[in-house]
Design an enzyme around this catalytic site. Structure first.
Site, mmCIF file in Angstrom:
data_model
loop_
_atom_site.group_PDB
_atom_site.id
_atom_site.type_symbol
_atom_site.label_atom_id
_atom_site.label_comp_id
_atom_site.label_asym_id
_atom_site.label_seq_id
_atom_site.Cartn_x
_atom_site.Cartn_y
_atom_site.Cartn_z
ATOM 1 N N GLY A 4 58.474 30.067 52.927
ATOM 2 C CA GLY A 4 57.620 29.101 52.417
ATOM 3 C C GLY A 4 57.020 29.669 50.983
ATOM 4 O O GLY A 4 56.778 30.603 50.799
ATOM 5 N N GLY A 55 52.064 19.412 63.720
ATOM 6 C CA GLY A 55 52.868 18.523 64.343
ATOM 7 C C GLY A 55 52.255 18.371 65.767
ATOM 8 O O GLY A 55 51.420 19.151 66.342
ATOM 9 N N ASN A 84 47.425 28.184 54.818
ATOM 10 C CA ASN A 84 47.940 27.425 53.633
ATOM 11 C C ASN A 84 47.329 27.338 52.217
ATOM 12 O O ASN A 84 48.050 27.020 51.117
ATOM 13 C CB ASN A 84 48.354 25.977 54.010
ATOM 14 C CG ASN A 84 49.343 25.781 55.102
ATOM 15 O OD1 ASN A 84 50.493 26.169 54.838
ATOM 16 N ND2 ASN A 84 49.039 25.388 56.335
ATOM 17 N N HIS A 123 22.973 66.418 40.457
ATOM 18 C CA HIS A 123 22.504 65.387 39.447
ATOM 19 C C HIS A 123 23.340 65.147 38.417
ATOM 20 O O HIS A 123 23.621 66.216 37.922
ATOM 21 C CB HIS A 123 21.019 65.594 38.935
ATOM 22 C CG HIS A 123 19.956 66.479 39.786
ATOM 23 N ND1 HIS A 123 19.233 65.925 40.440
ATOM 24 C CD2 HIS A 123 19.742 67.796 39.769
ATOM 25 C CE1 HIS A 123 18.442 66.645 41.157
ATOM 26 N NE2 HIS A 123 18.756 67.666 40.908
ATOM 27 N N ALA A 168 21.910 69.735 36.458
ATOM 28 C CA ALA A 168 22.127 68.454 36.138
ATOM 29 C C ALA A 168 22.690 68.473 34.810
ATOM 30 O O ALA A 168 22.744 69.074 33.761
ATOM 31 C CB ALA A 168 20.726 67.966 36.051
#
EC number: 2.7.7.23
Length: 459
Positions: free
Chosen positions: A14, A140, A227, A363, A380
């Site tokens: 599909g 269906g 779908n 840091h 740091a």
């Protein structure tokens, strides 16, 4: 377990136009896997003789080489309906064998329901998976006469009276290939879509006097199809709820289940705690007593016992050892390996880096293409400068090194163990013996200097 003589046909041809996407419908993601992947995994768990997948694109989906059992790929060049797609598959089957038809956009069908369906087939020529629902729109309808199934009418072709029927057909069924071939060659395209409907074979089976058996799944959710994006979203919620419930039952503490997202697989130890807003993706392993703080994202990584992942940390494709502290706001990128008792702190980023026992990067630092020894302290603002605009190079730091704040390490470079690097240093050469490394920077003064003043604009 089902017999291995069964052949499974998965219909995935599909176009999925209602998804309004350039991607094939069955390759959209649900719970961290494609929709089609869920169906193939269920089919694989049954251990069939063969799996045949009917697809529409000229290019095979990316899943074609993932699975251990071979999948036979058959292209349906023009969209001529499910009946035509099944017939294409059966033409590739030489002997009379049992055929199970699944759909690539119905991801929750379970092996248990399939086993029930196959068992019921022994009592009939064809066995259908059906359900009674409150809202049958889009499905269906099963038409019966004196309790016996006589045909199926598609939703778009149903009369107003038929649309009130609550028993729906999932599209999933089992029949012999010889019977299917005979029925499918007799159907036509006299319907709203001008396609060959597989559902038309039910009326033909009835006219032959065949008994048609119906079986309901364990729960209605198993036959929900996708779908459009709304249905995909609804099934994602169902998937999340099921997965979270399993984790809770198995002892994982999830502080706010409504704000936890789980897309993939999770192996976990005891006393695992997950705070609000956490996302786990792909394959994640959490050891005993692991704590995940709020807002964390963990993707395809393992975290050993007694490790604490603090708030808003991102971990990708990495392996974290025992007793580590990570975060908050840390980012561990691909191929980060941490040994025991490593501390990665605020706003630290790592990539392709191995950090040994008891080292700390607490840091505002970046470590890339690095190997860090044990008991190292990275100050740091320290950066491994690993990229020259064309290539990346490695930084190797020995045990017990102290790297001062705001240090740049220009790779490729090696730092000997027990070295100290002063704050603000740019290191450009290897340090082969323990020492203090620093750059001479003269501090200067400018007397009688004044700050600039704001200019006041006159109207």
């Amino acid at each position: 377990m089902l017999t291995q003589e069964i052949i499974i046909v998965i219909l995935a041809a599909g176009k999925g136009t209602r998804m309004k996407s350039n991607h094939p419908k069955v390759l959209h993601f649900l719970g961290g896997k494609t929709i089609l992947e869920h169906v193939i995994e269920t089919a694989q768990s049954i251990k069939p003789k063969k799996i045949i997948l009917v697809y529409s694109d000229q290019k095979k989906p990316v899943l074609s080489n993932i699975y251990n059992i071979p999948i036979q790929w058959i292209i349906q060049k023009k969209p001529q309906g499910t009946g035509h797609a099944i017939l294409l598959a059966i033409k590739k089957i030489s002997d009379n064998t049992e055929i199970l038809v699944l759909y690539g956009d119905v991801p929750f069908i379970s092996p248990v329901s399939i086993k029930k369906l196959q068992k019921s087939k022994k009592q009939s020529k064809i066995s259908l998976l059906t359900a009674k629902v409150k809202n049958p729109n889009g499905y269906g309808r099963i038409l019966r006469k004196k309790g016996k199934v006589i045909s199926i009418i598609e939703d778009q072709d149903a009369s107003n009276e038929q649309k009130n029927i609550k028993e729906i057909y999932s599209g999933i069924f089992i029949a012999q290939s010889k019977d299917l071939t005979r029925w499918l060659k007799k159907i036509d395209k006299k319907n709203e879509k001008q396609e060959f409907y597989a559902t038309d074979i039910i009326a033909l089976a009835h006219l032959e006097g065949s008994f048609i058996k119906t079986i309901e799944p364990l729960n209605y959710e198993e036959i929900l199809g996708i779908n459009n994006k709304l249905q995909l979203s609804n099934l994602e919620k169902i998937f999340q709820k099921k997965q979270i419930n399993k984790l809770l039952i198995n002892g994982v503490t999830i502080k706010d289940p409504s704000h936890f997202i789980f897309r993939g697989t999770l192996q976990h130890g005891q006393n695992v705690e997950i705070d609000t807003g956490v996302i786990l993706e792909n394959n994640v392993i959490l050891g005993d007593d692991v704590k995940i703080g709020p807002g964390c994202i963990i993707r395809n990584s393992s975290i050993d016992s007694n490790t604490n992942i603090q708030a808003y940390t991102i971990i990708e494709n990495s392996k974290i050892g025992k007793g580590c502290i990570i975060g908050p706001f840390a980012h561990l990128r691909s191929n980060t390996l941490l040994d025991r008792n490593v501390h990665i702190g605020n706003f630290v980023e790592t990539k392709d880096t191995f950090i040994k026992n008891e080292s700390k990067v607490k840091h505002l630092s970046y470590l890339g293409n690095s190997e860090i020894g044990s008991k190292v302290n990275i100050g740091a603002g320290s950066i491994t400068c690993n990229y020259d605009g064309a290539n990346k190079f490695k930084t190797i730091i020995g045990d017990n090194v102290l790297v001062g704040s705001n240090t740049q390490l220009i790779a490729p470079i090696k730092i000997a163990k027990n070295t100290t690097i002063a704050a603000g240093t740019t290191v450009t050469k290897d340090v082969n013996t323990p020492c203090l490394v620093y750059n001479t920077k003269e501090q200067k003064y400018k007397k009688n200097w004044m700050r600039s003043k704001k200019i006041i604009k006159k109207n």
